[in-house]
Design an enzyme around this catalytic site. Structure first.
Site, PDB file in Angstrom:
ATOM      1  N   THR A 102       1.059  -1.239  -0.044  1.00 43.80           N
ATOM      2  CA  THR A 102      -0.018  -0.214  -0.121  1.00 43.80           C
ATOM      3  C   THR A 102       1.034   1.075  -0.356  1.00 43.80           C
ATOM      4  OG1 THR A 102      -1.365   1.338   0.878  1.00 43.80           O
ATOM      5  CG2 THR A 102      -0.183  -0.603   2.449  1.00 43.80           C
ATOM      6  N   ASP A 103       0.070   2.770  -0.827  1.00 43.56           N
ATOM      7  CA  ASP A 103       0.854   3.975  -0.269  1.00 43.56           C
ATOM      8  C   ASP A 103       1.187   4.261   0.987  1.00 43.56           C
ATOM      9  OD1 ASP A 103      -1.828   4.468   0.282  1.00 43.56           O
ATOM     10  OD2 ASP A 103      -1.534   5.984  -1.244  1.00 43.56           O
ATOM     11  N   GLU A 104       0.262   3.504   1.688  1.00 46.45           N
ATOM     12  CA  GLU A 104       0.375   4.108   3.126  1.00 46.45           C
ATOM     13  C   GLU A 104       2.186   3.999   3.962  1.00 46.45           C
ATOM     14  OE1 GLU A 104      -3.359   3.203   5.264  1.00 46.45           O
ATOM     15  OE2 GLU A 104      -3.819   3.403   3.240  1.00 46.45           O
ATOM     16  N   LYS A 138       2.668  -3.409   7.254  1.00 50.33           N
ATOM     17  CA  LYS A 138       2.334  -3.516   6.650  1.00 50.33           C
ATOM     18  C   LYS A 138       4.154  -3.441   5.422  1.00 50.33           C
ATOM     19  CE  LYS A 138      -0.033  -5.053   3.164  1.00 50.33           C
ATOM     20  NZ  LYS A 138      -0.528  -6.055   2.004  1.00 50.33           N
ATOM     21  N   TYR A 184      -1.282  -0.591  10.916  1.00 45.12           N
ATOM     22  CA  TYR A 184      -1.956  -1.220  10.062  1.00 45.12           C
ATOM     23  C   TYR A 184      -0.451  -0.924   8.946  1.00 45.12           C
ATOM     24  CZ  TYR A 184      -3.047  -1.833   4.632  1.00 45.12           C
ATOM     25  OH  TYR A 184      -3.051  -1.680   3.363  1.00 45.12           O
TER      26      TYR A 184
HETATM   27  P1  NAD Z   1      -9.952  -7.387   2.149  1.00 41.47           P
HETATM   28  O1  NAD Z   1      -9.726  -7.531   4.055  1.00 41.47           O
HETATM   29  O2  NAD Z   1     -11.036  -6.869   1.981  1.00 41.47           O
HETATM   30  O3  NAD Z   1      -9.594  -8.544   2.205  1.00 41.47           O
HETATM   31  C1  NAD Z   1      -8.660  -9.611   2.925  1.00 41.47           C
HETATM   32  C2  NAD Z   1      -8.656 -10.754   2.348  1.00 41.47           C
HETATM   33  O4  NAD Z   1      -7.623 -11.457   3.334  1.00 41.47           O
HETATM   34  C3  NAD Z   1     -10.091 -11.374   2.780  1.00 41.47           C
HETATM   35  O5  NAD Z   1     -10.846 -12.269   2.147  1.00 41.47           O
HETATM   36  C4  NAD Z   1      -9.046 -12.343   4.798  1.00 41.47           C
HETATM   37  O6  NAD Z   1     -10.510 -13.050   4.455  1.00 41.47           O
HETATM   38  C5  NAD Z   1      -8.134 -12.656   3.554  1.00 41.47           C
HETATM   39  N1  NAD Z   1      -6.868 -12.891   5.109  1.00 41.47           N
HETATM   40  C6  NAD Z   1      -7.092 -12.213   6.266  1.00 41.47           C
HETATM   41  N2  NAD Z   1      -6.327 -12.494   6.965  1.00 41.47           N
HETATM   42  C7  NAD Z   1      -5.850 -13.270   6.790  1.00 41.47           C
HETATM   43  C8  NAD Z   1      -5.311 -14.946   7.219  1.00 41.47           C
HETATM   44  N3  NAD Z   1      -3.811 -14.927   8.433  1.00 41.47           N
HETATM   45  N4  NAD Z   1      -5.158 -16.198   5.739  1.00 41.47           N
HETATM   46  C9  NAD Z   1      -5.371 -16.093   5.118  1.00 41.47           C
HETATM   47  N5  NAD Z   1      -5.840 -15.102   5.038  1.00 41.47           N
HETATM   48  C10 NAD Z   1      -6.397 -13.762   5.437  1.00 41.47           C
HETATM   49  O7  NAD Z   1      -8.219  -6.441   1.858  1.00 41.47           O
HETATM   50  P2  NAD Z   1      -8.420  -5.728  -0.164  1.00 41.47           P
HETATM   51  O8  NAD Z   1      -8.715  -4.400   0.751  1.00 41.47           O
HETATM   52  O9  NAD Z   1      -8.809  -6.051  -0.781  1.00 41.47           O
HETATM   53  O10 NAD Z   1      -6.611  -5.527   0.725  1.00 41.47           O
HETATM   54  C11 NAD Z   1      -6.122  -6.732  -0.298  1.00 41.47           C
HETATM   55  C12 NAD Z   1      -4.871  -6.265  -0.091  1.00 41.47           C
HETATM   56  O11 NAD Z   1      -3.671  -5.136  -0.717  1.00 41.47           O
HETATM   57  C13 NAD Z   1      -3.815  -6.258   1.492  1.00 41.47           C
HETATM   58  O12 NAD Z   1      -2.978  -5.907   1.914  1.00 41.47           O
HETATM   59  C14 NAD Z   1      -4.267  -4.753   1.584  1.00 41.47           C
HETATM   60  O13 NAD Z   1      -2.571  -3.505   2.160  1.00 41.47           O
HETATM   61  C15 NAD Z   1      -3.762  -4.136  -0.190  1.00 41.47           C
HETATM   62  N6  NAD Z   1      -4.171  -3.171  -0.759  1.00 41.47           N
HETATM   63  C16 NAD Z   1      -5.282  -2.888  -0.113  1.00 41.47           C
HETATM   64  C17 NAD Z   1      -5.729  -1.310  -0.638  1.00 41.47           C
HETATM   65  C18 NAD Z   1      -7.053  -0.401  -0.584  1.00 41.47           C
HETATM   66  O14 NAD Z   1      -7.090   0.488  -0.987  1.00 41.47           O
HETATM   67  N7  NAD Z   1      -7.911  -1.758  -0.247  1.00 41.47           N
HETATM   68  C19 NAD Z   1      -4.487  -0.519  -1.643  1.00 41.47           C
HETATM   69  C20 NAD Z   1      -3.706  -1.088  -1.502  1.00 41.47           C
HETATM   70  C21 NAD Z   1      -3.567  -2.635  -0.755  1.00 41.47           C
HETATM   71  P1  TYD Z   2     -10.616   4.164   4.102  1.00 38.93           P
HETATM   72  O1  TYD Z   2     -11.292   3.547   3.584  1.00 38.93           O
HETATM   73  O2  TYD Z   2     -10.798   3.450   5.921  1.00 38.93           O
HETATM   74  O3  TYD Z   2      -8.656   3.826   3.980  1.00 38.93           O
HETATM   75  P2  TYD Z   2      -8.135   3.881   4.556  1.00 38.93           P
HETATM   76  O4  TYD Z   2      -7.437   4.964   5.497  1.00 38.93           O
HETATM   77  O5  TYD Z   2      -7.131   2.801   4.084  1.00 38.93           O
HETATM   78  O6  TYD Z   2      -7.077   5.865   3.711  1.00 38.93           O
HETATM   79  O7  TYD Z   2     -10.762   5.968   4.864  1.00 38.93           O
HETATM   80  C1  TYD Z   2     -10.629   6.860   3.872  1.00 38.93           C
HETATM   81  C2  TYD Z   2     -10.657   7.771   3.607  1.00 38.93           C
HETATM   82  O8  TYD Z   2     -11.991   8.274   4.925  1.00 38.93           O
HETATM   83  C3  TYD Z   2      -9.877   8.631   5.610  1.00 38.93           C
HETATM   84  O9  TYD Z   2      -9.172   9.187   5.366  1.00 38.93           O
HETATM   85  C4  TYD Z   2     -10.664   7.964   6.918  1.00 38.93           C
HETATM   86  C5  TYD Z   2     -12.089   8.577   6.260  1.00 38.93           C
HETATM   87  N1  TYD Z   2     -13.077   7.899   7.201  1.00 38.93           N
HETATM   88  C6  TYD Z   2     -13.752   8.750   7.298  1.00 38.93           C
HETATM   89  O10 TYD Z   2     -14.025  10.109   7.907  1.00 38.93           O
HETATM   90  N2  TYD Z   2     -14.810   8.186   8.206  1.00 38.93           N
HETATM   91  C7  TYD Z   2     -15.527   6.863   8.356  1.00 38.93           C
HETATM   92  O11 TYD Z   2     -15.924   6.212   8.760  1.00 38.93           O
HETATM   93  C8  TYD Z   2     -14.746   5.850   7.798  1.00 38.93           C
HETATM   94  C9  TYD Z   2     -14.218   4.289   7.641  1.00 38.93           C
HETATM   95  C10 TYD Z   2     -13.810   6.553   7.125  1.00 38.93           C
END
Ligand code: NAD
Ligand code: TYD
Length: 377
Positions: free
Chosen positions: A134-136, A187, A183
């Site tokens: 992630t970019d975070e 990561k 988080y």
């Molecule tokens: P999500 O929370 O929707 O899905 C995570 C999945 O991992 C779920 O299906 C969960 O059951 C599985 N999981 C969790 N713990 C596990 C374990 N111990 N063993 C096996 N499976 C397990 O997450 P997402 O948003 O789809 O993100 C997927 C990946 O992409 C993550 O690594 C996250 O850090 C990365 N990512 C997410 C975003 C975003 O905006 N959502 C952006 C950049 C990177």
């Molecule tokens: P989120 O979807 O949790 O992603 P991330 O924290 O990984 O960027 O949140 C996106 C943005 O929205 C973040 O700045 C936090 C804000 N946010 C709220 O203001 N209210 C909410 O209930 C949630 C879930 C997020």
């Protein structure tokens, strides 16, 4: 590469990656590995579950023995690793689970892959360990105010008509890691382990760092699906702080396409940033969602604005994320396919059309969790 494990395949992004690979590569065996935590849902994969090149395995990535056995049984050539605990708010309440899954789980996969691949005559030839990050991990950027000019500034690189940047700086591939939440710290640690396995053992690894994703099948604890659902049901929209934090949004299928491209054509040991130059202040994005939901449901324009409820800010809330994905665009020719306006329209319509999916994932334990979180704010 023939036998490919996609971890976290039942989650939000993972399910889009699994669907893309299963449909595009009938000659590959795609093994979707997931523990099915609250965030994993096999309903996300219903449309492809009967395909002959798809298999689901319920497994915890922390289970080294089981994964090592799976590597041998399935003769795994490639791993696309998405499984993780992914929600910042949960990491603030329960950091241990994040360290366990994101750090120890990643390490278990790396070590099992190392032992199996090193036991083969061809060793690491034709193998790949692709870690999705992630970019975070880069921390937070400032909202800059050059002399007398208030952000946003116009960028030329955007794929969206929005064309905004809220500062001059971006996250680049060589930006120093500076995570702030449990988080992102977990990561970041897992990213370091992946790179260490390349540098120490020669494992062919790749890491990508992507900006915030949005689209269908995202668990409704994250901003976009949570707010669409709350607007529909006229529930309060809990905006953290002043709603001024900036996030850089990418449509999830564009991320999945980037993963496909990088998995096949990315250079070993490289890092690629993935993002669409699409920055939005939370409050502006929330107003777009309100406008879109109200229009589609036939509510009078602006009638849901009164749902906006400013609540206590998230602890350590990163101010701005913004990805520079020039390297990926120039070296591998990737670009986002959707304008943000189209993407958000598609996304809102998907959640409104899939109320049954939403009801299923918001029932039971998750609903209790959500109510506790919300009543504590
Ligand atoms: P999500 O929370 O929707 O899905 C995570 C999945 O991992 C779920 O299906 C969960 O059951 C599985 N999981 C969790 N713990 C596990 C374990 N111990 N063993 C096996 N499976 C397990 O997450 P997402 O948003 O789809 O993100 C997927 C990946 O992409 C993550 O690594 C996250 O850090 C990365 N990512 C997410 C975003 C975003 O905006 N959502 C952006 C950049 C990177
Ligand atoms: P989120 O979807 O949790 O992603 P991330 O924290 O990984 O960027 O949140 C996106 C943005 O929205 C973040 O700045 C936090 C804000 N946010 C709220 O203001 N209210 C909410 O209930 C949630 C879930 C997020």
């Amino acid at each position: 590469m023939k036998n490919i494990v996609i971890t976290g395949g039942a989650g939000f992004i993972g399910s889009h990656v699994v669907r893309l690979f299963v449909n595009k590569y009938p000659e590959y065996n795609i093994i979707c590995l997931d523990k099915l935590t609250y965030a994993g849902n096999l309903a996300n994969l219903k449309d492809i579950e009967d395909k002959p090149n798809y298999k689901f395995v319920k497994m915890d990535i922390c289970d080294f023995e089981a994964f090592y056995q799976l590597m041998q049984d399935e003769k795994v050539d490639g791993i696309i690793h998405l499984a993780a605990e992914s929600h910042v708010d949960r990491s603030i309440k329960d950091p241990f689970t994040f360290a366990q899954t994101n750090v120890m789980g990643t390490l278990a996969l790396l070590q099992a892959a190392k032992l199996y691949w090193e036991s083969l005559p061809e060793k690491y030839d034709g193998k790949r360990f692709y870690h999705i990050s992630t970019d975070e991990v880069y921390g937070a950027l400032e909202l800059t105010h050059p002399e007398g000019i208030e952000p946003p500034f116009t960028t030329t690189a955007s794929s969206s008509e929005h064309h905004l940047a809220y500062g001059k700086d971006f996250f680049y591939e060589d930006t120093k890691y500076n995570p702030h939440s449990p988080y992102s710290a977990a990561k970041a640690s897992s990213d370091h382990f992946v790179r260490a396995y390349h540098d120490t053992y020669g494992m062919p690894t790749i890491v990508t760092n992507c900006s915030n994703n949005y689209g269908p099948y995202q668990f409704p604890e994250k901003l976009i699906p949570l707010f669409i659902n709350n607007i529909r049901h006229r529930k309060p929209l809990p905006v953290y702080g002043k709603g001024e934090n900036v996030r850089d949004w990418l449509y999830v299928e564009d991320h999945a396409r980037a993963i496909d491209l990088i998995f096949h054509e990315g250079k070993t040991a490289e890092t690629y940033n993935i993002g669409g130059f699409n920055e939005w202040k939370n409050i502006d994005l929330i107003k777009v969602m309100i406008k879109t939901v109200d229009r589609i449901l036939g509510n009078p324009e602006g009638s849901s604005l009164d749902l906006i409820t400013y609540v206590t800010d998230r602890a350590g809330h990163d101010l701005r994320y913004a990805i520079d994905s020039t390297k990926l665009q120039k070296e591998l020719g990737w670009e986002p396919s959707l304008q943000f306006e189209e993407g958000i329209e598609k996304t809102v319509r998907w959640y409104l059309d899939n109320q049954e999916w939403m009801d299923n994932v918001t029932s039971g334990d998750y609903q209790k969790y959500y109510e506790t979180m919300y009543s504590n704010r």
